[in-house]
Design an enzyme around this catalytic site. Sequence first.
Site, PDB file in Angstrom:
ATOM      1  N   GLY A  54       0.810  -1.210   0.000  1.00 50.12           N
ATOM      2  CA  GLY A  54       0.000   0.000   0.000  1.00 50.12           C
ATOM      3  C   GLY A  54       0.850   1.270   0.000  1.00 50.12           C
ATOM      4  O   GLY A  54       0.558   2.231  -0.728  1.00 50.12           O
ATOM      5  N   ARG A 346       9.674 -25.861   3.906  1.00 51.52           N
ATOM      6  CA  ARG A 346       8.881 -25.455   5.060  1.00 51.52           C
ATOM      7  C   ARG A 346       7.703 -26.368   5.359  1.00 51.52           C
ATOM      8  O   ARG A 346       7.509 -26.802   6.495  1.00 51.52           O
ATOM      9  CB  ARG A 346       8.345 -24.041   4.841  1.00 51.52           C
ATOM     10  CG  ARG A 346       9.413 -22.996   4.967  1.00 51.52           C
ATOM     11  CD  ARG A 346       8.847 -21.605   4.761  1.00 51.52           C
ATOM     12  NE  ARG A 346       9.925 -20.623   4.881  1.00 51.52           N
ATOM     13  CZ  ARG A 346       9.782 -19.319   4.702  1.00 51.52           C
ATOM     14  NH1 ARG A 346       8.611 -18.813   4.381  1.00 51.52           N
ATOM     15  NH2 ARG A 346      10.808 -18.510   4.841  1.00 51.52           N
ATOM     16  N   ARG A 451       4.465 -20.251  -0.508  1.00 59.93           N
ATOM     17  CA  ARG A 451       5.337 -19.135  -0.895  1.00 59.93           C
ATOM     18  C   ARG A 451       6.780 -19.445  -0.546  1.00 59.93           C
ATOM     19  O   ARG A 451       7.076 -19.967   0.519  1.00 59.93           O
ATOM     20  CB  ARG A 451       4.912 -17.852  -0.174  1.00 59.93           C
ATOM     21  CG  ARG A 451       5.862 -16.692  -0.424  1.00 59.93           C
ATOM     22  CD  ARG A 451       5.410 -15.429   0.261  1.00 59.93           C
ATOM     23  NE  ARG A 451       5.534 -15.476   1.701  1.00 59.93           N
ATOM     24  CZ  ARG A 451       6.666 -15.286   2.371  1.00 59.93           C
ATOM     25  NH1 ARG A 451       7.810 -15.083   1.733  1.00 59.93           N
ATOM     26  NH2 ARG A 451       6.676 -15.328   3.689  1.00 59.93           N
TER      27      ARG A 451
HETATM   28  C1  LIG Z   1       7.837 -12.454  11.149  1.00 61.76           C
HETATM   29  C2  LIG Z   1       7.721 -12.357   9.649  1.00 61.76           C
HETATM   30  C3  LIG Z   1       8.859 -12.398   8.856  1.00 61.76           C
HETATM   31  C4  LIG Z   1       8.761 -12.299   7.469  1.00 61.76           C
HETATM   32  N1  LIG Z   1       9.918 -12.338   6.730  1.00 61.76           N
HETATM   33  C5  LIG Z   1       9.823 -12.207   5.372  1.00 61.76           C
HETATM   34  C6  LIG Z   1      11.008 -12.195   4.573  1.00 61.76           C
HETATM   35  O1  LIG Z   1      12.124 -12.299   5.068  1.00 61.76           O
HETATM   36  N2  LIG Z   1      10.880 -12.047   3.235  1.00 61.76           N
HETATM   37  C7  LIG Z   1       9.667 -11.924   2.638  1.00 61.76           C
HETATM   38  O2  LIG Z   1       9.610 -11.769   1.423  1.00 61.76           O
HETATM   39  N3  LIG Z   1       8.534 -11.936   3.375  1.00 61.76           N
HETATM   40  C8  LIG Z   1       8.579 -12.077   4.717  1.00 61.76           C
HETATM   41  N4  LIG Z   1       7.417 -12.086   5.462  1.00 61.76           N
HETATM   42  C9  LIG Z   1       6.132 -11.831   4.806  1.00 61.76           C
HETATM   43  C10 LIG Z   1       5.974 -10.348   4.471  1.00 61.76           C
HETATM   44  O3  LIG Z   1       6.526  -9.573   5.503  1.00 61.76           O
HETATM   45  C11 LIG Z   1       4.514  -9.914   4.308  1.00 61.76           C
HETATM   46  O4  LIG Z   1       3.838 -10.819   3.518  1.00 61.76           O
HETATM   47  C12 LIG Z   1       4.422  -8.561   3.626  1.00 61.76           C
HETATM   48  O5  LIG Z   1       5.246  -7.632   4.266  1.00 61.76           O
HETATM   49  C13 LIG Z   1       2.988  -8.048   3.578  1.00 61.76           C
HETATM   50  O6  LIG Z   1       2.972  -6.714   3.074  1.00 61.76           O
HETATM   51  P1  LIG Z   1       1.608  -5.985   2.771  1.00 61.76           P
HETATM   52  O7  LIG Z   1       1.964  -4.613   2.345  1.00 61.76           O
HETATM   53  O8  LIG Z   1       0.809  -6.802   1.847  1.00 61.76           O
HETATM   54  O9  LIG Z   1       0.812  -5.943   4.153  1.00 61.76           O
HETATM   55  P2  LIG Z   1       1.172  -5.330   5.585  1.00 61.76           P
HETATM   56  O10 LIG Z   1       2.567  -4.902   5.701  1.00 61.76           O
HETATM   57  O11 LIG Z   1       0.642  -6.293   6.578  1.00 61.76           O
HETATM   58  O12 LIG Z   1       0.330  -4.003   5.651  1.00 61.76           O
HETATM   59  C14 LIG Z   1      -1.044  -4.004   5.841  1.00 61.76           C
HETATM   60  C15 LIG Z   1      -1.498  -2.575   5.971  1.00 61.76           C
HETATM   61  O13 LIG Z   1      -2.909  -2.545   5.915  1.00 61.76           O
HETATM   62  C16 LIG Z   1      -3.424  -1.778   6.975  1.00 61.76           C
HETATM   63  N5  LIG Z   1      -4.745  -2.308   7.277  1.00 61.76           N
HETATM   64  C17 LIG Z   1      -5.121  -3.597   7.447  1.00 61.76           C
HETATM   65  N6  LIG Z   1      -6.451  -3.665   7.651  1.00 61.76           N
HETATM   66  C18 LIG Z   1      -6.914  -2.407   7.599  1.00 61.76           C
HETATM   67  C19 LIG Z   1      -8.207  -1.836   7.714  1.00 61.76           C
HETATM   68  N7  LIG Z   1      -9.291  -2.571   7.897  1.00 61.76           N
HETATM   69  N8  LIG Z   1      -8.308  -0.495   7.627  1.00 61.76           N
HETATM   70  C20 LIG Z   1      -7.212   0.296   7.414  1.00 61.76           C
HETATM   71  N9  LIG Z   1      -5.985  -0.204   7.269  1.00 61.76           N
HETATM   72  C21 LIG Z   1      -5.843  -1.547   7.362  1.00 61.76           C
HETATM   73  C22 LIG Z   1      -2.417  -1.870   8.057  1.00 61.76           C
HETATM   74  O14 LIG Z   1      -2.545  -0.749   8.887  1.00 61.76           O
HETATM   75  C23 LIG Z   1      -1.124  -1.876   7.260  1.00 61.76           C
HETATM   76  O15 LIG Z   1      -0.764  -0.551   6.971  1.00 61.76           O
HETATM   77  C24 LIG Z   1       7.499 -12.185   6.855  1.00 61.76           C
HETATM   78  C25 LIG Z   1       6.359 -12.155   7.645  1.00 61.76           C
HETATM   79  C26 LIG Z   1       6.458 -12.274   9.032  1.00 61.76           C
HETATM   80  C27 LIG Z   1       5.204 -12.311   9.832  1.00 61.76           C
END
Ligand SMILES: Cc1cc2nc3c(=O)[nH]c(=O)nc-3n(C[C@H](O)[C@H](O)[C@H](O)COP(=O)(O)OP(=O)(O)OC[C@H]3O[C@@H](n4cnc5c(N)ncnc54)[C@H](O)[C@@H]3O)c2cc1C
Lengths: 665, 250
Positions: A54, A346, A451
């Site tokens: 986002g 995994r 993944r």
């Molecule tokens: C511990 C951990 C380690 C990881 N390590 C890796 C790695 O090394 N390499 C890799 O590729 N991936 C890794 N992942 C996976 C990866 O981090 C995530 O899949 C990715 O960052 C998700 O990004 P995103 O932007 O889709 O969502 P997010 O970063 O989860 O962002 C979601 C956003 O939506 C907002 N939001 C949600 N619901 C609402 C709502 N109803 N109203 C308003 N706002 C809302 C939140 O506030 C946030 O801003 C890891 C995950 C975890 C948990």
Amino acid sequence: MSNSQSAENGTLDSAIPAGPLPEKWTKFKSKAPLINPANKRKYKVIVVGSGLAGGSAAATLSELGYQVKCFCYQDSPRRAHSIAAQGGINAAKNYQNDGDSVWRLFYDTIKGGDFRSREANVHRLAEVSTNIIDQCVAQGVPFAREYGGLLDNRSFGGAQVSRTFYARGQTGQQLLIGCYQALEKEIAKGGVEMFTRTEMQDVVVVDGHAKGIVVRDLVTGEISSHAADCVILATGGYGNVFFLSTNAMGCNVMAAFQATKRGAYFANPCYTQIHPTCIPVSGDYQSKLTLMSESLRNDGRIWVPKSKEDAAAIREGRKTAADVAEDDRDYYLERKYPSFGNLAPRDIASRSAKEACDDGRGVAKTGLGVFLDFRDAINRLGEDTIRARYGNLFQMYEKITGDDPYSVPMKIYPAVHYTMGGLWVDYNLMSNLKGLHVLGEANFSDHGANRLGASALMQGLADGYFVIPSTLPVYLAKETPGKVTQDSPEFAEAEKAVKDRIDKLMSVKGTKSVDSFHRELGLLVWDKCGMSRTKEGLEEALKRIDEIRKDFWENVRIPGSADGINMELEKAARVADFIDFAEVMCYDALDREESCGGHFREEYQFTEADEEVQSGFTNPGEAKRRDREYCYVAAWENNGPGVAPTLHKEHLEFENVELAVRSYK
Amino acid sequence: MNLTLKVWRQAGPESEGSMQTIEAEGISEDASFLEMLDVVNERIVEEGGDPIHFDHDCREGICGACSLTINGVPHSKQQGITTCQLHMRKFRDGDTIWIEPFRARAFPVMKDLMVDRSSFDRIIAAGGYIDVRTGSAVDANSVPIPKEDADSAFDSAACIGCGACVAACKNASAMLFVGAKASHLNKLPQGQVQKDERVLGMVRQMDAEGFGNCTNQYECEAVCPKEISADVIGKLNRDYVAATVKEAVK
Ligand SMILES: Cc1cc2nc3c(=O)[nH]c(=O)nc-3n(C[C@H](O)[C@H](O)[C@H](O)COP(=O)(O)OP(=O)(O)OC[C@H]3O[C@@H](n4cnc5c(N)ncnc54)[C@H](O)[C@@H]3O)c2cc1C
Ligand code: FES
């Protein structure tokens, strides 16, 4: 059927451009509609989510001239859950000259996903991966470097090349800060209006198109709506349906699930990733689980005692690991997968840990934990080498558990980590609900049934920086800017629906805490729709979910009022959606009568009767795909709580890769 | 273990707050500090009360949301950790624990232990970035950066924006936060072009937000969960002076 473009025969149009795979994206870009700069200014775009997906989308769309409104539930966009990613981000740069290419990254990702993702999307992902690294470095992301000053790489699971870029153990944090800074820059310039501590509660659909959202201000409790020419959801994954996961506490499915109530389809909800190396649950006060990097499996050996008696003695504190003689230890991964050993993928490593513990040989107090032992590595390489390799991880482990992994083995257990399923989108990242676009972990498109490590960060940034800026005009160019305003009656209706729901939650006035329901639901889905699933188990889960829902709406207690900060209310609304969502997840797992990637149906595994086992190609007990029947994306239409959702299929065509059985022996 | 909590309760930004005594009974020493509060809150809710509000999200020490002053020290007296990384085994049965918000003029209390730290976002918006339009970047390896510089930039970039530095400072100064951002970006070749406007913009915004002046107390460095060195403050001061001189000459 509502608001959908789905054809009568139940198949979905993925809008994949024609032409050979490697040319699709280039051709698309040269032919895609453009919106001239003067007109871009007239379009309003809503972006929900400020994580990598986002945040990068909001910043980039604002740079292009669109009027952007961005929303997140945290107090700052910088705190989105992407911040927690540790390991790294993949890109087909081939800086190591070790034979990497766009094609290889594409192929590894398709294979890693157990042949359940869309070729065209994955190929595009691999193509733009290289631009991501350029962009991030230019922003000042301090990736690890070699002594010559060039970027360093490491290898990750599922690949034979070194293509992972990293920033110590904080890759997600550094990428997100780069993205957040770009976002703040656009906020300062007036291109993005940022709404923090604001939660989206509903999508507003006007004439079949997503044209706005309803939000709750988490500080004042005020419900309001925002109109736009399109809506982008980048709201992350739904791992917290399991209550305990490695996700942040606030991660939720509300935005995506509410969208399904307005007609968007949810694809492959049963594809969830369970990470094998997490710190085990230690008690029922536990609120979340902590991931220990996969890299530990390079030197740590995973084992449990051969006998249940030894295991019980360890659990009860009558024996320690050191009391179990070498011959009495079962290094089960090394035994079952001699060539991959402790580095089995995994899904396989996770299931094997569960099997050992189900067999009564778990070593944590709760029975759910196996050893990850560095004794041999320390003897072989010395404590200093191990400290240099894993010092910070050992320290983190000690902080949490109080145990010193240099002298006693770590205890680990699998935990929910990532969700491959998400809202269905076409090649343009648009859902079947027109105007609604979905990016990052919230969509389903690139990872199939499993993944690979370091691919989620890549996908989030690909979607936000490079894909959506090119694909959004496909939709917008056909829309007159500002066509829909908040005066449309749909806005008032949606606001009222949200208020009614909140009133309903507040008026239950029961006796049980929100967390107690969340915990109950989580344990149930973990048990029945977690690492392994059966028809009976899933059917039972569906029955129990219905009971939990009833109990929730009769007995949940939310103190305080809805007119201000109320964290219990926030949690309650999220848990209410998790309950309904869990149902769809179980239906999906029930429908998919095969095993693939993170979805393991006990009924579908290789046995001694199979040729592949007899020939020694794979082991009995391994996942068995059924390509002829199940090579499709399952996109579910929401029919309301307690009612079975309707299945729509997108058949997956593999024109460029051959479907093969994964073997790790 | 059983503990006595003295917790800051405040209904809203305009309300008067006060310390409330709450007994926390039967807490596992393996629980984290925030899990201890979860247990307490669940009990409060079941008894019909209003739970203690506090910010938190990742519970892994990286998002910067959690922000409690524990026994007078932001994130507790344990070094190099955030509130969410503190475990109950660091306390003893029968202890009394004082829990307050991160206090500073620029961090108004919103409810109980939650404060408003949006001033930090506005400081970043005032220059804490490198202006690079998406898609315009050159190949990532076209400008080699000495490993030492990259590592040093990383040390500053490790800041999680929690605000402990401000809460610990008797002047409520944000110099460690601003210095960390300036050091991160000013250290890199990509960051040179906008170095002056970055420093001027961020420092002026910091002053406008009502943060105090730095009088070299070093409390910030001591509580920083990422152990960012107070050297970044000296660098910021030098860069700021240089930038103001250039600005005056212009
Ligand atoms: C511990 C951990 C380690 C990881 N390590 C890796 C790695 O090394 N390499 C890799 O590729 N991936 C890794 N992942 C996976 C990866 O981090 C995530 O899949 C990715 O960052 C998700 O990004 P995103 O932007 O889709 O969502 P997010 O970063 O989860 O962002 C979601 C956003 O939506 C907002 N939001 C949600 N619901 C609402 C709502 N109803 N109203 C308003 N706002 C809302 C939140 O506030 C946030 O801003 C890891 C995950 C975890 C948990
Ligand atoms: S909750 Fe994220 S740093 Fe503590």
